[in-house]
Design a protein around this motif. Sequence first.
Motif, short mmCIF file in Angstrom:
data_model
loop_
_atom_site.label_atom_id
_atom_site.label_comp_id
_atom_site.label_asym_id
_atom_site.label_seq_id
_atom_site.Cartn_x
_atom_site.Cartn_y
_atom_site.Cartn_z
N SER A 21 -75.13 -9.10 0.07
CA SER A 21 -74.52 -8.58 1.43
C SER A 21 -74.13 -7.34 0.58
O SER A 21 -73.84 -7.12 -0.68
CB SER A 21 -73.46 -9.20 1.72
N VAL A 23 -71.55 -3.84 1.67
CA VAL A 23 -70.97 -3.14 2.81
C VAL A 23 -70.66 -1.63 2.24
O VAL A 23 -70.45 -1.56 1.16
CB VAL A 23 -69.40 -3.67 2.81
N SER A 25 -69.47 2.46 2.72
CA SER A 25 -68.56 3.10 3.56
C SER A 25 -68.56 4.59 3.06
O SER A 25 -69.33 4.74 2.22
CB SER A 25 -66.92 2.58 3.08
N ASP A 73 -76.68 -4.98 9.68
CA ASP A 73 -75.88 -5.25 10.76
C ASP A 73 -74.98 -3.79 10.97
O ASP A 73 -74.12 -3.75 10.11
CB ASP A 73 -75.12 -6.28 10.68
N ASN A 74 -75.34 -2.94 11.89
CA ASN A 74 -74.74 -1.50 11.86
C ASN A 74 -73.18 -1.82 12.38
O ASN A 74 -72.36 -0.75 12.01
CB ASN A 74 -75.47 -0.55 12.67
N ALA A 75 -73.05 -2.85 13.05
CA ALA A 75 -71.44 -3.10 13.59
C ALA A 75 -70.70 -3.43 12.21
O ALA A 75 -69.45 -3.02 12.26
CB ALA A 75 -71.55 -3.96 14.60
N LYS A 76 -71.33 -4.02 11.47
CA LYS A 76 -70.39 -4.25 10.08
C LYS A 76 -70.75 -3.55 8.81
O LYS A 76 -70.18 -3.79 7.69
CB LYS A 76 -70.90 -5.78 9.93
N ASN A 77 -71.38 -2.35 9.00
CA ASN A 77 -71.80 -1.57 8.12
C ASN A 77 -72.49 -2.22 6.77
O ASN A 77 -72.08 -2.01 5.86
CB ASN A 77 -70.70 -0.62 7.68
N THR A 78 -73.30 -3.18 7.19
CA THR A 78 -73.71 -4.20 6.01
C THR A 78 -75.24 -4.26 6.15
O THR A 78 -75.84 -4.28 7.25
CB THR A 78 -73.07 -5.48 6.10
N TYR A 80 -78.16 -6.92 4.21
CA TYR A 80 -78.16 -7.94 3.43
C TYR A 80 -79.82 -8.17 2.72
O TYR A 80 -80.79 -7.49 3.30
CB TYR A 80 -78.28 -9.13 4.81
#
Length: 124
Positions: A21, A23, A25, A73-78, A80
């Motif tokens: 994963s 993340v 920012s 997953d754009n909602a989680k800025n992640t 995989y």
Amino acid sequence: QVQLVESGGGLVQTGGSLRLSCVASGRSFSIYDMGWFRQAPGKEREFISGIDWSGSSLDYADSVKGRFTISRDNAKNTVYLQMNSLKPEDTAVYYCALSSRPYGTGARSSYAYWGQGTQVTVSS
């Protein structure tokens, strides 16, 4: 300031699986291409997989095609990287990357920001 933090690396036996994963920012994640690279000891860093900002274009190195799957997953800025059927030659430090410009085309040369990396070791 862009920050990319990878996790999920570790030690696994040949044939095993890991899920990395990353993340992100410091940027509007959803409009940037994301990628994964790796660097084995004594070797140059190599492209593994990329996903464009829309999620509709996926790219894989021949060495991992059919075994690795990239997703975001754009909602989680992640982003995989699901890695299956791992081989000893997959052993490397894996790096997450973010493209230099928004709304990219998924070009392998477009990445400008890198995480610190996570170690993946596959034992034989």
